[in-house]
Motif scaffolding. Structure first.
Motif, PDB file in Angstrom:
ATOM      1  N   ASN A 121      29.126  42.997  53.603  1.00 38.69           N
ATOM      2  CA  ASN A 121      29.848  41.944  54.316  1.00 38.69           C
ATOM      3  C   ASN A 121      30.454  40.929  53.350  1.00 38.69           C
ATOM      4  O   ASN A 121      31.594  40.483  53.529  1.00 38.69           O
ATOM      5  N   ARG A 124      33.539  42.429  51.537  1.00 40.45           N
ATOM      6  CA  ARG A 124      34.748  42.381  52.364  1.00 40.45           C
ATOM      7  C   ARG A 124      35.300  40.960  52.447  1.00 40.45           C
ATOM      8  O   ARG A 124      36.518  40.743  52.368  1.00 40.45           O
ATOM      9  N   LEU A 125      34.396  39.998  52.592  1.00 43.50           N
ATOM     10  CA  LEU A 125      34.828  38.608  52.678  1.00 43.50           C
ATOM     11  C   LEU A 125      35.467  38.152  51.370  1.00 43.50           C
ATOM     12  O   LEU A 125      36.480  37.437  51.378  1.00 43.50           O
ATOM     13  N   GLU A 128      39.006  39.545  51.178  1.00 44.13           N
ATOM     14  CA  GLU A 128      39.878  38.816  52.098  1.00 44.13           C
ATOM     15  C   GLU A 128      40.199  37.420  51.551  1.00 44.13           C
ATOM     16  O   GLU A 128      41.345  36.953  51.626  1.00 44.13           O
ATOM     17  N   THR A 129      39.193  36.766  50.984  1.00 43.76           N
ATOM     18  CA  THR A 129      39.381  35.429  50.423  1.00 43.76           C
ATOM     19  C   THR A 129      40.373  35.458  49.268  1.00 43.76           C
ATOM     20  O   THR A 129      41.267  34.607  49.169  1.00 43.76           O
ATOM     21  N   THR A 195      35.705  29.867  54.349  1.00 38.06           N
ATOM     22  CA  THR A 195      34.937  30.733  53.447  1.00 38.06           C
ATOM     23  C   THR A 195      33.468  30.331  53.440  1.00 38.06           C
ATOM     24  O   THR A 195      32.570  31.175  53.514  1.00 38.06           O
ATOM     25  N   ASN A 198      31.879  31.379  56.757  1.00 39.56           N
ATOM     26  CA  ASN A 198      31.670  32.825  56.856  1.00 39.56           C
ATOM     27  C   ASN A 198      30.546  33.301  55.945  1.00 39.56           C
ATOM     28  O   ASN A 198      29.788  34.212  56.305  1.00 39.56           O
TER      29      ASN A 198
END
Length: 243
Positions: A121, A124-125, A128-129, A195, A198
């Protein structure tokens, strides 16, 4: 008798606030470390740690709010805060921390405690960030390109002398650039906030406490080392001037 008053600049207003804010951050760091070292996971500790995490996040939010208010949203002060040390300024990314720098902090503070699912997880974050950071950086680059466009470039060529009829045009261009820069800063602030949220949604409570402690520790050490470096630099300049 006429009274005298000293005008308050944004830096004069926020500098003492920032110093007090750092003192409070040190207090929160001690509480984070205390909870982390004695964390057992029962309901009472879970509630206390959750309350502390909320307080720490509110503390950071208070600083960002004060920063914007005290500078009257002057974007030039926000991107290069005069109340920061030279070292602290090197860590700035569009008026704040770069969101992706949180992931190395996660690795060294709680990396060994992460589950496989958490790692996936976070991976992936992170991707994306970084994508969103690049979009913001491209937007900021376009804003900065306006510095080399007329009439600013023509003014620089003449050594900064404004001729008749240019003042209003130049002011309009600079105001437009400041508005565009502020838009980028606000977008960056949104990414920083999302961020953090999340990441904390992925982490367990004890892990969140350890991460916030690591972030606070880095913040305080950067300030301490930055002050030492600036003092040494000032001493060298004075010695060179005297000699």
């Amino acid at each position: 008798m006429a009274s005298t008053s000293t005008s308050q600049t944004p830096s004069n207003i926020i500098s003492p606030y920032y110093e007090n804010w750092l003192i409070q951050l040190q207090y929160f760091l001690e509480k984070l470390n205390a909870i982390s070292s004695s964390y057992g996971g029962d309901d009472e500790e879970e509630n206390r740690s959750n309350e502390l995490v909320t307080q720490v996040l509110d503390h950071y939010q208070d600083y960002y709010r004060e920063k914007f208010n005290s500078t009257n949203r002057d974007v030039f002060l926000l991107v290069s805060p005069p109340w920061y040390t030279s070292l602290e300024k090197t860590f700035l990314w569009i008026a704040g921390f770069k969101p992706s720098t949180l992931f190395p902090t996660i690795n060294y503070s709680i990396g060994s405690e992460l589950t496989t699912e958490q790692c996936e997880n976070l991976k992936r974050l992170k991707a994306e960030t970084k994508r969103e950071e690049k979009v913001i950086e491209k937007g900021m680059a376009k804003v900065q390109e306006k510095v080399a466009a007329p009439p600013i470039f023509e003014l620089m060529k003449r050594g900064g002398t404004v001729v008749d009829g240019e003042a209003s045009e130049l002011e309009s261009v600079i105001d437009g650039m400041k508005h565009s820069m502020m838009s980028m800063v606000e977008t960056a602030e949104h990414l920083r906030g999302s961020t953090v949220k999340n990441i904390l949604d992925i982490l367990r409570q004890k892990q969140a406490v350890k991460l916030l402690a690591a972030v606070a520790q880095f913040h305080l050490q950067a300030r301490k080392l930055g002050l030492q470096m600036d003092i040494q630099s000032a001493k060298r300049i004075n010695e060179d001037f005297i000699n």
